[in-house]
Design a protein around this motif. Structure first.
Motif, PDB file in Angstrom:
ATOM      1  N   VAL A  72       7.425 -34.573  35.777  1.00 24.28           N
ATOM      2  CA  VAL A  72       8.270 -33.596  35.930  1.00 24.28           C
ATOM      3  C   VAL A  72       9.536 -34.307  36.051  1.00 24.28           C
ATOM      4  CG1 VAL A  72       9.819 -32.081  36.655  1.00 24.28           C
ATOM      5  CG2 VAL A  72       7.600 -31.314  36.933  1.00 24.28           C
ATOM      6  N   ASP A  73      10.214 -33.923  34.792  1.00 23.85           N
ATOM      7  CA  ASP A  73      10.942 -35.510  34.744  1.00 23.85           C
ATOM      8  C   ASP A  73      13.188 -34.580  35.301  1.00 23.85           C
ATOM      9  OD1 ASP A  73      10.078 -37.505  34.319  1.00 23.85           O
ATOM     10  OD2 ASP A  73      10.532 -36.538  31.987  1.00 23.85           O
ATOM     11  N   LEU A  74      13.153 -34.881  36.415  1.00 21.29           N
ATOM     12  CA  LEU A  74      14.269 -34.058  37.389  1.00 21.29           C
ATOM     13  C   LEU A  74      15.453 -34.803  36.137  1.00 21.29           C
ATOM     14  CD1 LEU A  74      13.719 -34.174  40.793  1.00 21.29           C
ATOM     15  CD2 LEU A  74      13.255 -32.441  39.460  1.00 21.29           C
ATOM     16  N   HIS A  75      17.196 -33.487  35.201  1.00 24.20           N
ATOM     17  CA  HIS A  75      18.000 -33.569  35.110  1.00 24.20           C
ATOM     18  C   HIS A  75      19.305 -33.358  36.062  1.00 24.20           C
ATOM     19  CE1 HIS A  75      15.809 -34.870  32.164  1.00 24.20           C
ATOM     20  NE2 HIS A  75      15.013 -33.268  31.931  1.00 24.20           N
ATOM     21  N   LEU A  76      19.352 -33.933  37.412  1.00 24.85           N
ATOM     22  CA  LEU A  76      19.885 -33.683  38.143  1.00 24.85           C
ATOM     23  C   LEU A  76      20.469 -34.866  38.441  1.00 24.85           C
ATOM     24  CD1 LEU A  76      17.637 -31.774  41.542  1.00 24.85           C
ATOM     25  CD2 LEU A  76      19.251 -30.716  38.891  1.00 24.85           C
ATOM     26  N   PRO A  77      22.319 -34.134  38.849  1.00 27.63           N
ATOM     27  CA  PRO A  77      23.509 -35.307  39.721  1.00 27.63           C
ATOM     28  C   PRO A  77      22.882 -36.282  40.157  1.00 27.63           C
ATOM     29  CG  PRO A  77      24.011 -33.407  39.888  1.00 27.63           C
ATOM     30  CD  PRO A  77      22.954 -33.486  39.056  1.00 27.63           C
ATOM     31  N   VAL A  78      23.140 -37.435  40.195  1.00 26.24           N
ATOM     32  CA  VAL A  78      23.078 -38.219  41.935  1.00 26.24           C
ATOM     33  C   VAL A  78      23.732 -37.873  43.034  1.00 26.24           C
ATOM     34  CG1 VAL A  78      23.242 -40.858  43.302  1.00 26.24           C
ATOM     35  CG2 VAL A  78      22.518 -40.427  40.878  1.00 26.24           C
ATOM     36  N   GLY A  79      23.030 -37.858  44.494  1.00 29.00           N
ATOM     37  CA  GLY A  79      23.856 -37.091  45.512  1.00 29.00           C
ATOM     38  C   GLY A  79      23.061 -35.534  45.768  1.00 29.00           C
ATOM     39  N   ALA A  80      22.447 -34.941  44.490  1.00 29.79           N
ATOM     40  CA  ALA A  80      21.536 -34.377  44.979  1.00 29.79           C
ATOM     41  C   ALA A  80      20.390 -33.741  45.619  1.00 29.79           C
ATOM     42  CB  ALA A  80      21.464 -32.994  43.662  1.00 29.79           C
ATOM     43  N   LYS A  81      20.657 -32.752  46.247  1.00 28.76           N
ATOM     44  CA  LYS A  81      19.574 -32.761  47.440  1.00 28.76           C
ATOM     45  C   LYS A  81      18.916 -31.110  47.435  1.00 28.76           C
ATOM     46  CE  LYS A  81      21.300 -35.543  51.222  1.00 28.76           C
ATOM     47  NZ  LYS A  81      22.218 -35.538  51.824  1.00 28.76           N
ATOM     48  N   GLY A  82      17.278 -30.910  46.966  1.00 30.06           N
ATOM     49  CA  GLY A  82      16.994 -29.651  47.044  1.00 30.06           C
ATOM     50  C   GLY A  82      15.646 -29.835  47.393  1.00 30.06           C
ATOM     51  N   GLU A  83      14.867 -29.141  46.879  1.00 32.14           N
ATOM     52  CA  GLU A  83      13.558 -28.700  47.303  1.00 32.14           C
ATOM     53  C   GLU A  83      13.027 -28.493  45.927  1.00 32.14           C
ATOM     54  OE1 GLU A  83      10.854 -26.082  50.280  1.00 32.14           O
ATOM     55  OE2 GLU A  83      11.419 -24.587  49.161  1.00 32.14           O
ATOM     56  N   LEU A  84      11.583 -28.631  45.737  1.00 28.67           N
ATOM     57  CA  LEU A  84      10.681 -28.268  44.364  1.00 28.67           C
ATOM     58  C   LEU A  84       9.196 -27.815  44.989  1.00 28.67           C
ATOM     59  CD1 LEU A  84      10.374 -28.724  41.545  1.00 28.67           C
ATOM     60  CD2 LEU A  84       9.266 -30.854  41.859  1.00 28.67           C
ATOM     61  N   HIS A  85       9.244 -26.279  44.457  1.00 27.57           N
ATOM     62  CA  HIS A  85       8.534 -25.582  44.702  1.00 27.57           C
ATOM     63  C   HIS A  85       7.090 -25.426  43.364  1.00 27.57           C
ATOM     64  CE1 HIS A  85       6.924 -21.245  46.498  1.00 27.57           C
ATOM     65  NE2 HIS A  85       5.793 -22.395  46.854  1.00 27.57           N
ATOM     66  N   LEU A  86       5.815 -25.654  44.009  1.00 27.38           N
ATOM     67  CA  LEU A  86       4.595 -25.843  43.152  1.00 27.38           C
ATOM     68  C   LEU A  86       4.261 -24.645  43.279  1.00 27.38           C
ATOM     69  CD1 LEU A  86       4.553 -29.390  42.935  1.00 27.38           C
ATOM     70  CD2 LEU A  86       5.711 -28.267  41.419  1.00 27.38           C
ATOM     71  N   PHE A  87       4.259 -23.295  43.158  1.00 25.03           N
ATOM     72  CA  PHE A  87       3.429 -22.253  43.017  1.00 25.03           C
ATOM     73  C   PHE A  87       2.338 -21.797  42.363  1.00 25.03           C
ATOM     74  CE2 PHE A  87       3.608 -17.700  42.072  1.00 25.03           C
ATOM     75  CZ  PHE A  87       3.365 -17.019  44.285  1.00 25.03           C
ATOM     76  N   ARG A  88       1.080 -21.910  42.564  1.00 29.59           N
ATOM     77  CA  ARG A  88      -0.024 -21.554  42.830  1.00 29.59           C
ATOM     78  C   ARG A  88       0.324 -19.699  42.623  1.00 29.59           C
ATOM     79  NH1 ARG A  88      -4.207 -24.327  40.540  1.00 29.59           N
ATOM     80  NH2 ARG A  88      -5.775 -22.481  39.300  1.00 29.59           N
ATOM     81  N   PRO A  89       0.084 -18.656  41.298  1.00 31.05           N
ATOM     82  CA  PRO A  89       0.144 -17.730  42.279  1.00 31.05           C
ATOM     83  C   PRO A  89      -1.858 -17.349  41.829  1.00 31.05           C
ATOM     84  CG  PRO A  89       1.079 -18.056  40.407  1.00 31.05           C
ATOM     85  CD  PRO A  89       0.576 -18.929  40.557  1.00 31.05           C
ATOM     86  N   SER A  90      -2.526 -17.459  41.457  1.00 26.56           N
ATOM     87  CA  SER A  90      -3.427 -17.111  41.827  1.00 26.56           C
ATOM     88  C   SER A  90      -4.368 -17.627  43.825  1.00 26.56           C
ATOM     89  CB  SER A  90      -4.544 -17.758  40.766  1.00 26.56           C
ATOM     90  OG  SER A  90      -4.822 -18.966  40.935  1.00 26.56           O
ATOM     91  N   ASP A  91      -3.708 -18.463  43.837  1.00 30.63           N
ATOM     92  CA  ASP A  91      -4.197 -18.870  45.283  1.00 30.63           C
ATOM     93  C   ASP A  91      -3.257 -19.756  45.827  1.00 30.63           C
ATOM     94  OD1 ASP A  91      -5.311 -20.052  47.518  1.00 30.63           O
ATOM     95  OD2 ASP A  91      -7.510 -20.818  46.421  1.00 30.63           O
ATOM     96  N   ALA A  92      -2.200 -19.106  47.023  1.00 28.58           N
ATOM     97  CA  ALA A  92      -1.446 -19.933  47.885  1.00 28.58           C
ATOM     98  C   ALA A  92      -1.810 -20.562  48.664  1.00 28.58           C
ATOM     99  CB  ALA A  92      -0.873 -18.664  48.707  1.00 28.58           C
ATOM    100  N   ARG A  93      -3.436 -20.906  48.725  1.00 24.21           N
ATOM    101  CA  ARG A  93      -3.046 -21.774  49.579  1.00 24.21           C
ATOM    102  C   ARG A  93      -2.717 -22.922  48.928  1.00 24.21           C
ATOM    103  NH1 ARG A  93      -9.547 -19.930  51.225  1.00 24.21           N
ATOM    104  NH2 ARG A  93      -8.575 -19.910  48.845  1.00 24.21           N
ATOM    105  N   LEU A  94      -2.808 -23.299  47.766  1.00 22.21           N
ATOM    106  CA  LEU A  94      -2.937 -24.883  47.112  1.00 22.21           C
ATOM    107  C   LEU A  94      -1.034 -24.944  47.279  1.00 22.21           C
ATOM    108  CD1 LEU A  94      -4.871 -23.966  44.208  1.00 22.21           C
ATOM    109  CD2 LEU A  94      -5.411 -25.190  45.948  1.00 22.21           C
ATOM    110  N   ASP A  95      -0.247 -24.150  46.887  1.00 21.36           N
ATOM    111  CA  ASP A  95       1.144 -24.050  47.072  1.00 21.36           C
ATOM    112  C   ASP A  95       1.564 -25.620  47.337  1.00 21.36           C
ATOM    113  OD1 ASP A  95       1.078 -21.471  45.496  1.00 21.36           O
ATOM    114  OD2 ASP A  95       2.463 -21.143  47.255  1.00 21.36           O
ATOM    115  N   LYS A  96       2.441 -26.297  46.671  1.00 19.31           N
ATOM    116  CA  LYS A  96       3.325 -27.110  47.866  1.00 19.31           C
ATOM    117  C   LYS A  96       4.736 -27.021  47.651  1.00 19.31           C
ATOM    118  CE  LYS A  96      -0.719 -30.944  46.361  1.00 19.31           C
ATOM    119  NZ  LYS A  96      -0.325 -31.845  46.321  1.00 19.31           N
TER     120      LYS A  96
END
Length: 141
Positions: A72-96
């Protein structure tokens, strides 16, 4: 065979089927809710709508998925803070969930090669210059 035996056999067959179905359902351990705090998140949904509107007002994609390099290439400005949630609908144990802070151009690249192949939802929440934003994209690894 008379009516009495037929009725008793029907009830016994019905009870056997019901007990079998309940037993099968109780043994399943791979049932996962979409989120653990469903009701709390429902109350905060207006904040989510505001984040989506803010991201739409920017008029650009905050991230893009490259299927060849599985990143994943992020196109955010320098100084931006956040969270990337990788969501697997079929199995919540694989979420990151990955915390993000854009300090330079090198921090704009997120490698996804260690994820299991399949259907994923990538949810990016970030804040910059006092505003919060949200963007979601469906990907297949």
């Amino acid at each position: 065979m008379d009516w009495g035996k037929g009725i008793v056999l029907t009830f016994v067959a019905f009870a056997t089927i019901m007990i079998s179905m309940v037993t099968i359902c109780m043994k399943q351990d791979d049932l996962h809710l979409v989120t653990k705090n469903y009701y709390e998140e429902e109350i905060k949904y207006q904040e989510h709508i505001d984040r989506v509107d803010n991201a739409a007002a920017l008029g650009l994609d905050a991230f893009t998925f490259d299927s060849r390099s599985k990143a994943v290439d992020l196109h955010l400005p320098v100084g931006a803070k956040g969270e990337l949630h990788l969501f697997r609908p079929s199995d919540a144990r694989l979420d990151k969930k990955l915390a993000l802070e854009i300090v330079d151009d090198a921090s704009r690249y997120v490698d996804l090669k260690d994820l299991k192949p399949g259907y994923w939802r990538v949810k990016l929440t970030w804040s910059a210059e006092g505003k919060s934003y949200f963007q979601e994209e469906k990907i297949t690894l």
